[in-house]
Design a protein around this motif. Structure first.
Motif, short mmCIF file in Angstrom:
data_model
loop_
_atom_site.label_atom_id
_atom_site.label_comp_id
_atom_site.label_asym_id
_atom_site.label_seq_id
_atom_site.Cartn_x
_atom_site.Cartn_y
_atom_site.Cartn_z
N VAL A 150 0.85 -1.34 0.39
CA VAL A 150 -0.33 0.43 0.11
C VAL A 150 1.05 1.42 -0.18
O VAL A 150 1.20 2.00 -0.68
N LYS A 151 1.91 0.97 0.57
CA LYS A 151 2.42 2.45 0.34
C LYS A 151 3.77 2.72 -0.40
O LYS A 151 3.35 3.57 -0.64
N ASN A 152 4.64 1.21 -1.52
CA ASN A 152 4.85 2.00 -2.17
C ASN A 152 3.45 2.38 -3.13
O ASN A 152 4.08 2.63 -4.25
N ASN A 153 2.42 1.58 -3.34
CA ASN A 153 1.48 2.58 -4.36
C ASN A 153 1.34 3.82 -3.99
O ASN A 153 1.26 4.36 -5.32
N ILE A 154 1.01 4.25 -2.97
CA ILE A 154 0.56 5.09 -2.27
C ILE A 154 2.65 6.65 -2.84
O ILE A 154 2.32 6.94 -3.31
N ASN A 155 3.31 5.85 -2.52
CA ASN A 155 4.40 7.08 -3.34
C ASN A 155 4.42 6.95 -4.74
O ASN A 155 5.13 7.40 -5.83
N ARG A 156 4.32 5.38 -5.72
CA ARG A 156 3.65 5.17 -6.99
C ARG A 156 3.29 6.25 -7.40
O ARG A 156 3.60 7.61 -8.36
N ASN A 159 5.03 9.71 -6.81
CA ASN A 159 6.02 10.10 -7.32
C ASN A 159 4.75 10.35 -9.42
O ASN A 159 5.54 12.01 -9.38
N CYS A 160 4.50 9.73 -9.74
CA CYS A 160 3.49 10.28 -10.41
C CYS A 160 2.63 11.35 -10.73
O CYS A 160 3.06 11.78 -12.16
N GLU A 161 2.16 11.40 -10.26
CA GLU A 161 1.65 13.42 -10.36
C GLU A 161 2.35 13.86 -9.87
O GLU A 161 2.22 15.44 -10.63
N THR A 162 3.57 13.88 -9.49
CA THR A 162 4.90 15.07 -8.56
C THR A 162 5.26 15.28 -10.74
O THR A 162 5.37 16.19 -11.47
#
Length: 244
Positions: A150-156, A159-162
């Motif tokens: 879940v944490k990795n998905n949120i980070n991805r 990062n994608c949005e950034t």
């Protein structure tokens, strides 16, 4: 208490409850023997894998894991290993794991005669713990694994949005600079009305995405995102031509 110690305590408690004392001693002794150099004849019957039943395989693996196994805390890494001082025993446990459809790897320690069988796949580690009947440890392992995913998905996603935001800003700056240059050199008024229209929208929404600006186009000048981009690219092209 480390994650490995928790697993071993759970295995020992399970053995205490479900195994006869003599069998418990036998399997633990076999596990201890496997990590040493000396192979005792009294355990020779265990080395024919084809003759081992399911319970015997479980206790062989329990014995070697209790003797020299380790599972890294899954919040840090996915890594299970069992160490040996005997190449033959290493190959024996490797064969058992392979028969059970695990895909272990073998590593020889530098400057020593020690061998290590290790597994990095998280699914296989969870299955192995289940085979050892360390059910509470399996639940904890899976909980940590889900939390990490879940944490990795949120980070991805972040990062994608950034990355998308960075692209939007860079494109907007380039488009606004082109419009500003055309106004400065007196060429803006010569643009086609349809180009002036998108230029005005870009200036009105300098920090918005093309998709957002496209949604703001009126009925008479309705544009898709790609249509809007095409017109803004045309403005940049005209600006670059005047700079030459």
């Amino acid at each position: 208490m480390s994650f490995s110690e928790e697993i071993k305590n759970e295995i020992l408690n399970s053995i205490e409850k479900n195994t006869k004392k003599l069998d418990k001693i036998k399997y633990e002794s076999f596990g201890e023997m496997l990590k040493k150099n000396d192979l005792k004849d009294e355990y020779s019957q265990f080395f024919d894998i084809s003759k081992l039943n399911e319970d015997e395989i479980k206790y062989v693996l329990k014995g070697v894991f209790l003797s020299s196994g380790c599972v890294v805390n899954p919040s840090l890494d996915y890594h299970l290993e069992i160490s040996f001082k005997n190449k033959a025993c290493t190959a024996y446990i490797y064969d058992i794991l392979s028969v059970l459809e695990f895909t272990p790897k073998i590593l020889k320690r530098k400057n020593s005669n020690n061998y290590v069988i290790y597994i990095k796949d998280s699914d296989q580690i969870a299955t192995f713990l289940g085979l050892l009947e360390a059910n509470n440890s399996v639940l904890k392992f899976e909980q940590i694994r889900v939390e990490k995913q879940v944490k990795n998905n949120i980070n991805r996603t972040i990062n994608c949005e950034t990355a998308n935001l960075s692209k939007t800003i860079a494109s907007s700056v380039k488009q606004l600079e082109a419009i500003k240059y055309l106004k400065k050199c007196g060429e803006y008024d010569r643009l086609e009305e349809k180009l002036k229209y998108v230029a005005q929208l870009r200036e009105k929404y300098p920090d918005k995405s093309l998709a957002f600006i496209a949604s703001k186009t009126n009925v008479e000048n309705k544009l898709t995102k790609s249509g809007l981009k095409h017109r803004l690219d045309k403005i940049i092209e005209i600006s670059n031509n005047y700079k030459k």
